[in-house]
Design a protein around this motif. Structure first.
Motif, mmCIF file in Angstrom:
data_model
loop_
_atom_site.group_PDB
_atom_site.id
_atom_site.type_symbol
_atom_site.label_atom_id
_atom_site.label_comp_id
_atom_site.label_asym_id
_atom_site.label_seq_id
_atom_site.Cartn_x
_atom_site.Cartn_y
_atom_site.Cartn_z
ATOM 1 N N VAL A 353 0.827 -1.206 0.000
ATOM 2 C CA VAL A 353 0.000 0.000 0.000
ATOM 3 C C VAL A 353 0.863 1.259 0.000
ATOM 4 N N HIS A 354 2.058 1.212 0.586
ATOM 5 C CA HIS A 354 2.927 2.392 0.625
ATOM 6 C C HIS A 354 3.448 2.740 -0.763
ATOM 7 N N GLU A 355 3.742 1.730 -1.553
ATOM 8 C CA GLU A 355 4.169 1.972 -2.929
ATOM 9 C C GLU A 355 3.019 2.531 -3.754
ATOM 10 N N ILE A 363 -3.211 -0.268 -10.097
ATOM 11 C CA ILE A 363 -3.493 -1.308 -9.100
ATOM 12 C C ILE A 363 -2.274 -2.198 -8.923
ATOM 13 N N LEU A 364 -1.842 -2.356 -7.678
ATOM 14 C CA LEU A 364 -0.733 -3.230 -7.324
ATOM 15 C C LEU A 364 -1.268 -4.404 -6.511
ATOM 16 N N VAL A 365 -0.661 -5.565 -6.690
ATOM 17 C CA VAL A 365 -1.128 -6.789 -6.025
ATOM 18 C C VAL A 365 0.050 -7.443 -5.311
ATOM 19 N N GLN A 366 -0.233 -8.030 -4.154
ATOM 20 C CA GLN A 366 0.832 -8.639 -3.353
ATOM 21 C C GLN A 366 0.301 -9.858 -2.602
ATOM 22 N N LEU A 367 1.114 -10.892 -2.554
ATOM 23 C CA LEU A 367 0.879 -12.018 -1.654
ATOM 24 C C LEU A 367 1.776 -11.801 -0.451
ATOM 25 N N ALA A 368 1.186 -11.690 0.726
ATOM 26 C CA ALA A 368 1.950 -11.375 1.941
ATOM 27 C C ALA A 368 1.695 -12.426 3.008
ATOM 28 N N GLU A 369 2.665 -12.580 3.890
ATOM 29 C CA GLU A 369 2.543 -13.540 4.997
ATOM 30 C C GLU A 369 2.892 -12.851 6.304
ATOM 31 N N ALA A 380 -3.883 -2.889 -3.809
ATOM 32 C CA ALA A 380 -3.750 -1.501 -3.376
ATOM 33 C C ALA A 380 -3.769 -0.587 -4.593
ATOM 34 N N LYS A 381 -4.380 0.579 -4.414
ATOM 35 C CA LYS A 381 -4.455 1.536 -5.514
ATOM 36 C C LYS A 381 -4.292 2.950 -4.966
ATOM 37 N N GLY A 382 -3.411 3.733 -5.592
ATOM 38 C CA GLY A 382 -3.264 5.131 -5.237
ATOM 39 C C GLY A 382 -4.348 5.964 -5.898
ATOM 40 N N LEU A 383 -4.924 6.890 -5.139
ATOM 41 C CA LEU A 383 -6.039 7.702 -5.630
ATOM 42 C C LEU A 383 -5.735 9.183 -5.435
ATOM 43 N N VAL A 384 -6.259 9.989 -6.326
ATOM 44 C CA VAL A 384 -6.184 11.438 -6.213
ATOM 45 C C VAL A 384 -7.611 11.968 -6.287
ATOM 46 N N LYS A 385 -8.060 12.622 -5.215
ATOM 47 C CA LYS A 385 -9.413 13.176 -5.189
ATOM 48 C C LYS A 385 -9.337 14.669 -5.470
ATOM 49 N N TYR A 413 -8.045 -10.289 -8.170
ATOM 50 C CA TYR A 413 -6.685 -9.776 -8.097
ATOM 51 C C TYR A 413 -5.663 -10.854 -7.741
ATOM 52 N N ALA A 414 -6.134 -12.022 -7.332
ATOM 53 C CA ALA A 414 -5.215 -13.116 -7.011
ATOM 54 C C ALA A 414 -4.787 -13.886 -8.252
ATOM 55 N N ASP A 415 -5.462 -13.662 -9.375
ATOM 56 C CA ASP A 415 -5.114 -14.374 -10.601
ATOM 57 C C ASP A 415 -3.664 -14.075 -10.977
ATOM 58 N N GLY A 416 -2.915 -15.107 -11.247
ATOM 59 C CA GLY A 416 -1.526 -14.927 -11.640
ATOM 60 C C GLY A 416 -0.536 -15.035 -10.493
ATOM 61 N N LEU A 417 -1.014 -15.012 -9.252
ATOM 62 C CA LEU A 417 -0.118 -15.177 -8.113
ATOM 63 C C LEU A 417 0.163 -16.654 -7.864
ATOM 64 N N ASP A 418 1.375 -16.979 -7.504
ATOM 65 C CA ASP A 418 1.748 -18.347 -7.157
ATOM 66 C C ASP A 418 1.492 -18.548 -5.672
ATOM 67 N N LEU A 419 0.281 -18.965 -5.341
ATOM 68 C CA LEU A 419 -0.131 -19.055 -3.940
ATOM 69 C C LEU A 419 0.571 -20.180 -3.189
ATOM 70 N N ALA A 420 1.028 -21.183 -3.914
ATOM 71 C CA ALA A 420 1.599 -22.359 -3.248
ATOM 72 C C ALA A 420 3.083 -22.219 -2.968
ATOM 73 N N SER A 421 3.772 -21.349 -3.672
ATOM 74 C CA SER A 421 5.223 -21.245 -3.516
ATOM 75 C C SER A 421 5.586 -20.722 -2.132
#
Length: 467
Positions: A353-355, A363-369, A380-385, A413-421
């Protein structure tokens, strides 16, 4: 289990929704195609082992299939049993016997686990407060209201249902009430005069004169939300007042802030009625841009609404949601997952989210533990209002939405992430104050409960080691 579960129609619906062939679903469940065919034709009931596999592979669908008391109890047991606290969880058959043969004991175990989880969250709040620069644990009004929403699970049933009923009246068969319907109801049913003109406030209401002024410089979805807020404040005032009376807040300022928060909540529920929004969200696999387009809302409003779908008889995916400003402050937060946000200081710098704050409209996507071993898919998505004026700077921030990896099939948004690695996930924490990881190169300061050792002759990325 005493009540045999036949779920042929639901199994066929699961396959159809995901475009799965019988062989593909059978392989996922670990059974033969002919056995699945018998299940789909209601020639055989589900076994406890299959119930467990279905609940793991299709958690939301299973909540709707298993409708009896035993199944509901079993689902809650399964969730508690999955807590990383238990090194060796009970297997599916043991849980099924426990839920059926010892219902009172099972329900008390569930209640104890929930109390344990809530107590852990409260202790974390106290620990963060004591180790922060505030030097105490007194809560400001906005913190008290924020915590009230957190422990209400960010869902207010009486208000949500009332807003949903009102939305049906105003929108008919449409997904959501349009701007004209909101304006007409304010004018005709609530005797409110409305004008769009540049003002010092985004929304200004003169209660004595019944006059509402809205700044036209806001984006269309923001203007519509302001209409919905004022409509909810007037049309649902009894429901809102009842919630505030039961909240037991400590100050008048807290109660006033809760009133504003509940009006915002009701506005979201009015523009995104619960069942319509939940159905549409699942059909597009929680694609937020498509949801915002369908309901005429902003990206942030759609994210926030997804985090409130916790109605007992029709739960949505358990999401966490937050909004982070350019300085890293968390200005909105809620989690229906095991992930909890820091109350003091910034969030983990490794979190995507910071990036996103620095890269608007992407839109940025991350697998986190997290340190407890639970994995999450984050978007996460940066927005300008825009402010509507050169004299006022636009607001810049990022929003993040995520769920536990077990719900990844429901989250586009999980499509394409390697969830098992085992190496695919970024190892994040909640905040440096309470993160136990000894080998993080991004630490701002050591955890509050750990001593440090310093070797003047050795220098790593950080100038100390955790004792």
């Amino acid at each position: 289990m005493s009540r045999r579960i036949f779920a042929g129609t639901q199994l066929r619906a699961i396959r159809a929704e995901r475009s799965l062939k019988q062989a593909e679903l059978a392989a996922r469940l670990g059974i033969s195609t002919s056995y699945l065919s018998q299940l789909e034709n209601d020639d055989r009931p589900l076994t406890p082992a299959l119930v467990e596999r279905l609940s793991q592979s299709f958690p939301l669908d299973w909540r709707e299939i298993g409708a009896g008391d035993t199944e509901t109890r079993l689902a809650a047991l399964r969730e508690a049993n999955a807590d990383p606290l238990f090194a060796e969880p009970m297997d599916a058959a043991q849980l099924a016997r426990f839920a059926e043969q010892q219902p009172v004991l099972a329900e008390r175990f569930i209640a104890l686990h929930e109390a344990y989880r809530r107590t852990g969250q409260r202790l974390q709040m106290v620990d963060e407060a004591l180790s922060s620069e505030t030097g105490g644990i007194a809560r400001l009004p906005w913190e008290e209201v924020r915590d009230w929403f957190h422990f209400a699970n960010n869902y207010v049933d009486s208000l949500d249902r009332a807003a949903e009923t009102l939305a049906t009246t105003l929108s008919g068969r449409s997904l959501t009430p349009d701007t004209a319907a909101l304006e007409a109801h304010l004018r005709d049913a609530l005797s409110v005069s409305l004008v769009y003109e540049t003002n010092h406030a985004l929304r200004s209401f003169d209660a004595e004169m019944g006059h509402l002024t809205i700044d036209p410089g806001q984006p269309a979805e923001s203007r519509r939300f302001q209409l919905a807020h004022q409509l909810a404040a007037l049309a649902l005032k009894d429901e809102i007042s009842a919630v505030i009376e039961g909240a037991r807040l400590n100050s008048a300022a807290s109660r006033q802030l809760l009133f504003v928060g509940l009006c915002n909540y009701a506005a979201g529920a009015l523009l995104m009625p619960y069942r319509r929004f939940r159905t549409e969200a699942r059909s597009v696999r929680h694609d937020i841009d498509r949801l915002a387009q369908s309901f005429g809302t902003s990206f942030e409003q759609a994210c926030h609404r997804l985090s409130t779908l916790q109605r007992e008889d029709a739960r949505g995916v358990p999401f966490f949601f937050c909004r982070v400003d350019m300085a890293g402050n968390i200005t909105k937060r809620h989690s229906a997952t095991r992930l909890q946000f820091a109350r003091f200081g910034g969030a983990c710098p490794l979190w995507i989210v910071h990036e996103a704050v620095a890269i608007p409209d992407r839109i940025l996507v991350q697998l986190a533990e997290t340190p407890d071993g639970v994995r999450y898919v984050s978007m996460a998505k940066g927005l300008v209002k825009p402010s509507g004026s050169y004299e006022r700077a636009p607001r810049r921030y990022a929003v993040a939405l995520g769920c536990e990896a077990e719900h990844a099939s429901e989250f586009v948004y999980a499509d394409g992430l390697d969830l098992a690695s085992p190496r695919a996930a970024t190892r994040i924490g909640i905040s440096c104050r309470i993160c136990p990881r000894p080998d993080c190169d991004q630490r701002a300061f050591p955890p509050s409960d750990r001593a440090i050792t310093v070797d003047p002759d050795q220098r790593g990325v950080v100038p100390y080691r955790l004792a």
